[in-house]
Scaffold this motif. Structure first.
Motif, mmCIF file in Angstrom:
data_model
loop_
_atom_site.group_PDB
_atom_site.id
_atom_site.type_symbol
_atom_site.label_atom_id
_atom_site.label_comp_id
_atom_site.label_asym_id
_atom_site.label_seq_id
_atom_site.Cartn_x
_atom_site.Cartn_y
_atom_site.Cartn_z
ATOM 1 N N UNK A 19 0.818 -1.205 0.000
ATOM 2 C CA UNK A 19 0.000 0.000 0.000
ATOM 3 C C UNK A 19 0.858 1.265 0.000
ATOM 4 N N UNK A 20 1.884 1.291 0.846
ATOM 5 C CA UNK A 20 2.717 2.488 0.926
ATOM 6 C C UNK A 20 3.579 2.669 -0.314
ATOM 7 N N UNK A 21 3.978 1.582 -0.950
ATOM 8 C CA UNK A 21 4.704 1.675 -2.220
ATOM 9 C C UNK A 21 3.798 2.286 -3.272
ATOM 10 N N UNK A 25 4.194 6.134 -5.113
ATOM 11 C CA UNK A 25 4.328 6.301 -6.560
ATOM 12 C C UNK A 25 3.060 6.831 -7.230
ATOM 13 N N UNK A 26 2.070 7.196 -6.427
ATOM 14 C CA UNK A 26 0.833 7.740 -6.993
ATOM 15 C C UNK A 26 1.005 9.221 -7.311
ATOM 16 N N UNK A 27 0.122 9.734 -8.140
ATOM 17 C CA UNK A 27 0.169 11.161 -8.483
ATOM 18 C C UNK A 27 -0.304 12.030 -7.323
ATOM 19 N N UNK A 45 5.242 -1.771 -6.456
ATOM 20 C CA UNK A 45 6.484 -2.342 -6.952
ATOM 21 C C UNK A 45 7.055 -3.363 -5.971
ATOM 22 N N UNK A 46 6.238 -3.755 -5.017
ATOM 23 C CA UNK A 46 6.585 -4.790 -4.048
ATOM 24 C C UNK A 46 5.365 -5.691 -3.917
ATOM 25 N N UNK A 118 7.167 -0.895 -14.708
ATOM 26 C CA UNK A 118 7.354 -0.250 -13.408
ATOM 27 C C UNK A 118 8.183 -1.216 -12.571
ATOM 28 N N UNK A 119 9.144 -0.681 -11.841
ATOM 29 C CA UNK A 119 9.979 -1.492 -10.953
ATOM 30 C C UNK A 119 10.422 -0.648 -9.779
ATOM 31 N N UNK A 120 10.909 -1.283 -8.764
ATOM 32 C CA UNK A 120 11.387 -0.590 -7.565
ATOM 33 C C UNK A 120 12.472 0.411 -7.937
#
Length: 145
Positions: A19-21, A25-27, A45-46, A118-120
């Motif tokens: 959720x926090x990832x 990465x959200x707008x 990304x996790x 998309x990746x970490x």
């Protein structure tokens, strides 16, 4: 070189890291908007995988020998020799998905809204990645490789 390491003995599959990832990465970077967002503008990304009582969070390992970068025909994935991170250049990505197939951890995802991946990215600008900071049990550790 620091990396994020999962500690399966402490993971309870709460999915706070996911959720926090996604939020990082959200707008909007707003949790309420994120939960209502039906687009794919922000991708996690996790990924927490669970089998029975065992759970483990998987993300990009920024491998010493990054098969994803070696397979990228466009040069969109590059290993930084100073940090050890595998960086993604969205402008160079042609959406061939070769890196997705090459990743031994299966943590590179297709972004349907951009036609790229998309990746970490280790959450640049933060002291620690959002997933590490969010884990209530310390199941993700940021440590030297």
């Amino acid at each position: 070189m620091k990396r994020v390491y999962p500690l399966e003995d402490y993971c309870i599959a709460c999915r706070h890291c996911e959720l926090m990832c996604q939020l990082e990465h959200s707008n909007s970077r707003d949790l309420i908007h994120l939960l209502k967002d039906t687009s794919s503008s922000s991708l996690k990304r996790i990924f927490v995988v669970q089998q029975g009582p065992v759970a483990l969070a998987l993300n990009c390992r920024h491998c010493e020998e990054p098969h994803c970068a070696y397979s990228c025909v466009a040069g969109a994935l590059i290993k930084d020799t100073e940090t050890g991170f595998v960086h993604f250049n969205q402008d160079k990505c042609i959406g061939c998905w070769t890196c997705i197939v090459a990743c031994p951890y299966g943590v590179i995802v297709r972004n349907p809204s951009t036609g790229r991946i998309a990746k970490c990215d280790m959450c640049p600008g933060r002291a620690a990645p959002a997933c590490v900071e969010a884990c209530p049990n310390g199941a993700l550790a940021l440590a030297e490789a």
